[in-house]
Design a protein around this motif. Sequence first.
Motif, PDB file in Angstrom:
ATOM      1  N   GLU A  70       0.804  -1.225   0.000  1.00 41.79           N
ATOM      2  CA  GLU A  70       0.000   0.000   0.000  1.00 41.79           C
ATOM      3  C   GLU A  70       0.836   1.273   0.000  1.00 41.79           C
ATOM      4  O   GLU A  70       0.556   2.199  -0.755  1.00 41.79           O
ATOM      5  CB  GLU A  70      -0.926   0.027   1.211  1.00 41.79           C
ATOM      6  CG  GLU A  70      -2.097  -0.889   1.093  1.00 41.79           C
ATOM      7  CD  GLU A  70      -3.126  -0.606   2.161  1.00 41.79           C
ATOM      8  OE1 GLU A  70      -4.314  -0.617   1.819  1.00 41.79           O
ATOM      9  OE2 GLU A  70      -2.740  -0.374   3.331  1.00 41.79           O
ATOM     10  N   ARG A  71       1.814   1.334   0.867  1.00 43.56           N
ATOM     11  CA  ARG A  71       2.524   2.597   1.079  1.00 43.56           C
ATOM     12  C   ARG A  71       3.753   2.753   0.198  1.00 43.56           C
ATOM     13  O   ARG A  71       3.988   3.815  -0.345  1.00 43.56           O
ATOM     14  CB  ARG A  71       2.913   2.743   2.552  1.00 43.56           C
ATOM     15  CG  ARG A  71       1.735   2.789   3.487  1.00 43.56           C
ATOM     16  CD  ARG A  71       0.963   4.106   3.319  1.00 43.56           C
ATOM     17  NE  ARG A  71      -0.305   4.120   4.001  1.00 43.56           N
ATOM     18  CZ  ARG A  71      -0.516   4.608   5.199  1.00 43.56           C
ATOM     19  NH1 ARG A  71       0.463   5.142   5.879  1.00 43.56           N
ATOM     20  NH2 ARG A  71      -1.722   4.574   5.727  1.00 43.56           N
ATOM     21  N   GLU A  72       4.555   1.729   0.102  1.00 48.41           N
ATOM     22  CA  GLU A  72       5.810   1.882  -0.627  1.00 48.41           C
ATOM     23  C   GLU A  72       5.656   1.606  -2.118  1.00 48.41           C
ATOM     24  O   GLU A  72       6.324   2.233  -2.927  1.00 48.41           O
ATOM     25  CB  GLU A  72       6.883   1.001   0.003  1.00 48.41           C
ATOM     26  CG  GLU A  72       7.223   1.459   1.427  1.00 48.41           C
ATOM     27  CD  GLU A  72       8.265   0.588   2.102  1.00 48.41           C
ATOM     28  OE1 GLU A  72       9.074  -0.051   1.400  1.00 48.41           O
ATOM     29  OE2 GLU A  72       8.265   0.564   3.347  1.00 48.41           O
ATOM     30  N   LEU A  73       4.771   0.674  -2.479  1.00 48.51           N
ATOM     31  CA  LEU A  73       4.523   0.402  -3.891  1.00 48.51           C
ATOM     32  C   LEU A  73       3.345   1.211  -4.415  1.00 48.51           C
ATOM     33  O   LEU A  73       3.095   1.217  -5.615  1.00 48.51           O
ATOM     34  CB  LEU A  73       4.272  -1.094  -4.117  1.00 48.51           C
ATOM     35  CG  LEU A  73       5.407  -2.040  -3.727  1.00 48.51           C
ATOM     36  CD1 LEU A  73       5.000  -3.484  -3.971  1.00 48.51           C
ATOM     37  CD2 LEU A  73       6.680  -1.700  -4.490  1.00 48.51           C
ATOM     38  N   ALA A  74       2.610   1.854  -3.493  1.00 51.34           N
ATOM     39  CA  ALA A  74       1.430   2.664  -3.845  1.00 51.34           C
ATOM     40  C   ALA A  74       0.471   1.875  -4.732  1.00 51.34           C
ATOM     41  O   ALA A  74      -0.047   2.372  -5.726  1.00 51.34           O
ATOM     42  CB  ALA A  74       1.858   3.968  -4.505  1.00 51.34           C
ATOM     43  N   SER A  75       0.228   0.645  -4.343  1.00 50.66           N
ATOM     44  CA  SER A  75      -0.646  -0.243  -5.102  1.00 50.66           C
ATOM     45  C   SER A  75      -1.729  -0.789  -4.178  1.00 50.66           C
ATOM     46  O   SER A  75      -1.500  -0.946  -2.979  1.00 50.66           O
ATOM     47  CB  SER A  75       0.201  -1.393  -5.666  1.00 50.66           C
ATOM     48  OG  SER A  75      -0.586  -2.300  -6.377  1.00 50.66           O
ATOM     49  N   PRO A  76      -2.901  -1.075  -4.713  1.00 52.97           N
ATOM     50  CA  PRO A  76      -3.923  -1.694  -3.860  1.00 52.97           C
ATOM     51  C   PRO A  76      -3.534  -3.130  -3.503  1.00 52.97           C
ATOM     52  O   PRO A  76      -2.860  -3.812  -4.276  1.00 52.97           O
ATOM     53  CB  PRO A  76      -5.184  -1.670  -4.724  1.00 52.97           C
ATOM     54  CG  PRO A  76      -4.719  -1.485  -6.120  1.00 52.97           C
ATOM     55  CD  PRO A  76      -3.389  -0.808  -6.065  1.00 52.97           C
ATOM     56  N   VAL A  77      -3.941  -3.542  -2.336  1.00 50.75           N
ATOM     57  CA  VAL A  77      -3.700  -4.918  -1.903  1.00 50.75           C
ATOM     58  C   VAL A  77      -4.578  -5.825  -2.769  1.00 50.75           C
ATOM     59  O   VAL A  77      -5.761  -5.548  -2.943  1.00 50.75           O
ATOM     60  CB  VAL A  77      -4.026  -5.080  -0.404  1.00 50.75           C
ATOM     61  CG1 VAL A  77      -3.908  -6.526   0.028  1.00 50.75           C
ATOM     62  CG2 VAL A  77      -3.122  -4.184   0.430  1.00 50.75           C
ATOM     63  N   PRO A  78      -4.014  -6.891  -3.326  1.00 51.10           N
ATOM     64  CA  PRO A  78      -4.834  -7.780  -4.153  1.00 51.10           C
ATOM     65  C   PRO A  78      -6.059  -8.283  -3.399  1.00 51.10           C
ATOM     66  O   PRO A  78      -5.977  -8.620  -2.206  1.00 51.10           O
ATOM     67  CB  PRO A  78      -3.880  -8.932  -4.491  1.00 51.10           C
ATOM     68  CG  PRO A  78      -2.511  -8.339  -4.359  1.00 51.10           C
ATOM     69  CD  PRO A  78      -2.620  -7.327  -3.253  1.00 51.10           C
ATOM     70  N   SER A  79      -7.184  -8.328  -4.080  1.00 47.75           N
ATOM     71  CA  SER A  79      -8.431  -8.728  -3.421  1.00 47.75           C
ATOM     72  C   SER A  79      -8.344 -10.138  -2.850  1.00 47.75           C
ATOM     73  O   SER A  79      -8.929 -10.419  -1.812  1.00 47.75           O
ATOM     74  CB  SER A  79      -9.619  -8.606  -4.378  1.00 47.75           C
ATOM     75  OG  SER A  79      -9.450  -9.453  -5.489  1.00 47.75           O
ATOM     76  N   ARG A  80      -7.590 -11.004  -3.486  1.00 44.98           N
ATOM     77  CA  ARG A  80      -7.485 -12.375  -2.950  1.00 44.98           C
ATOM     78  C   ARG A  80      -6.777 -12.391  -1.596  1.00 44.98           C
ATOM     79  O   ARG A  80      -7.035 -13.245  -0.768  1.00 44.98           O
ATOM     80  CB  ARG A  80      -6.833 -13.303  -3.959  1.00 44.98           C
ATOM     81  CG  ARG A  80      -5.421 -12.970  -4.326  1.00 44.98           C
ATOM     82  CD  ARG A  80      -4.927 -13.916  -5.432  1.00 44.98           C
ATOM     83  NE  ARG A  80      -3.667 -13.481  -5.963  1.00 44.98           N
ATOM     84  CZ  ARG A  80      -3.518 -12.761  -7.071  1.00 44.98           C
ATOM     85  NH1 ARG A  80      -4.569 -12.408  -7.765  1.00 44.98           N
ATOM     86  NH2 ARG A  80      -2.321 -12.423  -7.484  1.00 44.98           N
ATOM     87  N   VAL A  81      -5.879 -11.437  -1.365  1.00 43.67           N
ATOM     88  CA  VAL A  81      -5.230 -11.330  -0.055  1.00 43.67           C
ATOM     89  C   VAL A  81      -6.230 -10.806   0.969  1.00 43.67           C
ATOM     90  O   VAL A  81      -6.350 -11.342   2.074  1.00 43.67           O
ATOM     91  CB  VAL A  81      -3.980 -10.413  -0.125  1.00 43.67           C
ATOM     92  CG1 VAL A  81      -3.413 -10.153   1.263  1.00 43.67           C
ATOM     93  CG2 VAL A  81      -2.930 -11.015  -1.041  1.00 43.67           C
ATOM     94  N   THR A  82      -6.978  -9.755   0.586  1.00 48.53           N
ATOM     95  CA  THR A  82      -7.989  -9.185   1.481  1.00 48.53           C
ATOM     96  C   THR A  82      -9.020 -10.229   1.867  1.00 48.53           C
ATOM     97  O   THR A  82      -9.319 -10.420   3.055  1.00 48.53           O
ATOM     98  CB  THR A  82      -8.686  -7.983   0.806  1.00 48.53           C
ATOM     99  OG1 THR A  82      -7.705  -6.974   0.560  1.00 48.53           O
ATOM    100  CG2 THR A  82      -9.796  -7.433   1.673  1.00 48.53           C
TER     101      THR A  82
END
Length: 126
Positions: A70-82
Amino acid sequence: MKTSPGRLLTGIGVIHTLFTPVFFARELGAIVADGVIASVAEQYDRNAAFWFAFFGFVLILLGETIHVIERELASPVPSRVTWGLAAVIFTGIVVMPVSGFWLGLVPVFLLVRGAPARSSSHVRPL
């Protein structure tokens, strides 16, 4: 400042790990006294102590991974992880309602709430 679900999970993992000797001092002592290697076997009290500590470490690793995404790659967490984390938390609550699994609802809620709506054309594989 936005609350980071990753850092919340890391914090829960740290607390979980730090409380292991509080809840399992006798069992940890027995594991150490038996030389650690192969000292758990089918002794369920020792198994509980090991998994309590081990789950704390896993939460720390998962929390830091989510934070980096989230913070360092500025990417959303993959939904499968969530949704995988949500499944673990909800299963834990159902199986062990008197437990700390309830704490996991906060980071799961934040991850679900923060997940952007994506069409299939914008999904990028990991």
